[in-house]
Each structure stands twice: as structure tokens, then as C-alpha cells.
Design a protein around this motif. Structure first.
Motif, mmCIF file in Angstrom:
data_model
loop_
_atom_site.group_PDB
_atom_site.id
_atom_site.type_symbol
_atom_site.label_atom_id
_atom_site.label_comp_id
_atom_site.label_asym_id
_atom_site.label_seq_id
_atom_site.Cartn_x
_atom_site.Cartn_y
_atom_site.Cartn_z
ATOM 1 N N ARG A 231 0.848 -1.185 0.000
ATOM 2 C CA ARG A 231 0.000 0.000 0.000
ATOM 3 C C ARG A 231 0.886 1.238 0.000
ATOM 4 N NH1 ARG A 231 -3.363 -1.581 5.316
ATOM 5 N NH2 ARG A 231 -1.179 -1.524 6.008
ATOM 6 N N MET A 232 0.408 2.297 -0.659
ATOM 7 C CA MET A 232 1.145 3.557 -0.650
ATOM 8 C C MET A 232 1.340 4.038 0.773
ATOM 9 S SD MET A 232 0.162 7.210 -2.453
ATOM 10 C CE MET A 232 0.358 6.633 -4.134
ATOM 11 N N ASP A 233 2.565 4.410 1.124
ATOM 12 C CA ASP A 233 2.866 4.868 2.477
ATOM 13 C C ASP A 233 2.449 6.330 2.619
ATOM 14 O OD1 ASP A 233 4.154 5.861 4.835
ATOM 15 O OD2 ASP A 233 5.506 4.136 4.762
ATOM 16 N N PRO A 234 1.404 6.621 3.382
ATOM 17 C CA PRO A 234 0.894 7.996 3.477
ATOM 18 C C PRO A 234 1.868 8.963 4.151
ATOM 19 C CG PRO A 234 -0.211 6.575 5.066
ATOM 20 C CD PRO A 234 0.607 5.681 4.186
ATOM 21 N N LYS A 235 2.673 8.474 5.062
ATOM 22 C CA LYS A 235 3.629 9.355 5.741
ATOM 23 C C LYS A 235 4.684 9.863 4.766
ATOM 24 C CE LYS A 235 3.141 7.301 10.346
ATOM 25 N NZ LYS A 235 3.860 6.615 11.464
ATOM 26 N N ILE A 236 5.194 8.951 3.948
ATOM 27 C CA ILE A 236 6.189 9.348 2.948
ATOM 28 C C ILE A 236 5.546 10.241 1.900
ATOM 29 C CG2 ILE A 236 7.792 8.512 1.192
ATOM 30 C CD1 ILE A 236 8.174 6.002 2.817
ATOM 31 N N LEU A 237 4.298 9.948 1.535
ATOM 32 C CA LEU A 237 3.585 10.767 0.565
ATOM 33 C C LEU A 237 3.472 12.205 1.059
ATOM 34 C CD1 LEU A 237 1.852 11.223 -1.964
ATOM 35 C CD2 LEU A 237 -0.125 10.411 -0.638
ATOM 36 N N ARG A 238 3.091 12.385 2.317
ATOM 37 C CA ARG A 238 2.967 13.736 2.869
ATOM 38 C C ARG A 238 4.300 14.474 2.804
ATOM 39 N NH1 ARG A 238 0.338 10.863 7.130
ATOM 40 N NH2 ARG A 238 -1.936 10.876 6.863
ATOM 41 N N GLN A 239 5.382 13.768 3.115
ATOM 42 C CA GLN A 239 6.700 14.386 3.091
ATOM 43 C C GLN A 239 7.095 14.780 1.673
ATOM 44 O OE1 GLN A 239 8.483 15.296 5.690
ATOM 45 N NE2 GLN A 239 10.051 16.160 4.340
ATOM 46 N N MET A 240 6.783 13.926 0.699
ATOM 47 C CA MET A 240 7.097 14.223 -0.691
ATOM 48 C C MET A 240 6.320 15.444 -1.175
ATOM 49 S SD MET A 240 7.217 10.324 -2.222
ATOM 50 C CE MET A 240 7.520 10.822 -3.916
#
Length: 222
Positions: free
Chosen positions: A196-205
């Protein structure tokens, strides 16, 4: 003709129930025998056509209407639903919201279904939606909606960032091409152990990309 098709369908469903998992059959000719049944002006015997259909179309590939087939989300192949499709095809009513007058009852039926689905997900009462032919069309509409909501123009497309994973379905890339976002920046987001897409990393990106956009504007670059 109706009776012959119904009997064929019932025999098929009985065979499906007895089929074992995995629900996939590989035939050596991969349905190539169908090419011997050319499309002609003169009609062919229906029973012969059903025989060809079963041998060269239904006998190979995935058996999507089997209860054990979980490869991807498809129509359930439920018999009552098939009868509904039959009625829709035979009556051929033009059910489009933009043309309410052409078949108001069908439009109301679609709206009732959309409202019911929205209720399943606890969406607010003012939620709206649309029924599509499948996932590919749904993705096109979703991305177009996002594009219009941000009032993007052609000159903005090179700055648009699309976040996806390495396992993102190919329909997303096709949809981006369809709506003119081929030049968009594609960012691959890492996944967790369950793919699953990692939401924490997504927010950081996203946070990092916004800083880059602000820096470019300060330096007078698009």
C-alpha cells in the motif's frame, strides 16, 4: 433463439459451479479457432454459433464469474444482473442525466443507485456521482475532475505532480495521456509491507515538492 440461449447459459453456470480453483484455463490455440468462423452476410445456425462460442471463447482464459476468482474486481456474473443487462440492451433506452427528458425513469434509477452506494460509504447527502463502464473510464473522469477543480491550463501541465506507486494500474498512465497530462511529473511513492502507498512518505514528498514550487516562483521560473 431465446430458449436456446437460456439453456446454453444455464449449462454454463452449472459448469462454473463445478470448476475448481485456479479459475484459469490455458488452451494451446488461445481461441484462434474462432477466426475460422468468418463474419458473413448470411446468418449461421445459432446452436453452431453457441458451440463455437463455448469452444473458442469460454474455454480459455480467466473464468471471471467463478466464486473463487479473486484476481481483480469485475462484474459478478450474477444471473439476475445479467437479466437486467438483457432488459437494458433490448429496450435500449437513452439514460443520460443531461437528457432527462429522453428517459426520466432510467435517470432516476441511476440516481437512486448512486445515492445508495454513497450511503454505504457514509458520504454526505449532497454527494454526487456517475456510473461508468469500468475502472479505466472512472480514472479518466476522476483525473479530469481534479484537473478542472484546480483550473489547470496547458501551460500548467509541466508543473503538475502525480503521485503513484510502482504497482499502480496501467489505466492511470493511459488516463493521464488521454486528458493531456503526458508532461506531468510522475513521482513514485514507496509502499509498506502490504504493497500500500505509504501515506507518511507521501505527505513528506508533497511538502518537499511545494517548497520547490515556491522557490521556482521566487526566482521567476514557471
Amino acid at each position: 433463439m431465446t430458449q436456446k440461449v437460456l439453456k446454453f447459459a444455464e449449462r454454463h453456470l452449472q459448469k462454473v459451479e463445478k470448476r475448481q480453483v485456479p479459475c484459469f484455463t490455458i488452451k494451446e490455440d488461445k481461441g484462434a479457432g474462432l477466426l475460422e468462423c468468418a463474419i458473413e452476410e448470411e446468418p449461421k445456425d445459432l446452436e453452431k454459433l453457441l458451440e463455437i462460442f463455448e469452444k473458442h471463447v469460454l474455454s480459455s482464459g480467466t473464468h471471471d464469474n467463478h466464486g473463487g476468482y479473486l484476481g481483480f474486481v469485475v462484474g459478478g456474473g450474477l444471473y439476475p444482473a445479467a437479466l437486467g443487462d438483457y432488459l437494458a440492451a433490448v429496450t435500449n433506452r437513452f439514460a443520460v442525466k443531461a437528457s432527462f427528458f429522453s428517459c426520466s425513469g432510467a435517470v432516476r434509477m441511476e440516481n437512486m443507485l448512486i445515492d445508495w452506494v454513497a450511503g454505504l460509504f457514509d458520504f454526505p447527502s449532497e454527494a454526487a456521482g456517475n456510473l461508468t463502464s469500468g475502472g479505466s473510464t472512472a480514472i479518466v473522469l476522476a483525473l479530469m475532475t481534479a484537473r478542472h477543480s484546480k483550473q489547470l491550463r496547458g501551460r500548467d501541465f509541466v508543473r503538475v505532480v502525480v503521485y503513484m506507486t510502482d504497482l499502480c494500474h496501467v489505466c492511470v498512465s493511459k488516463a493521464l495521456t488521454t486528458i493531456g497530462l503526458t508532461e506531468a511529473v510522475i513521482r513514485k511513492v514507496p509502499m509498506d509491507d502490504n504493497f500500500r502507498m505509504d501515506p507518511k512518505i507521501l505527505r513528506q514528498m508533497i511538502k518537499e515538492d511545494k517548497k520547490v514550487q515556491i522557490a521556482l516562483k521566487l526566482h521567476g521560473k514557471n
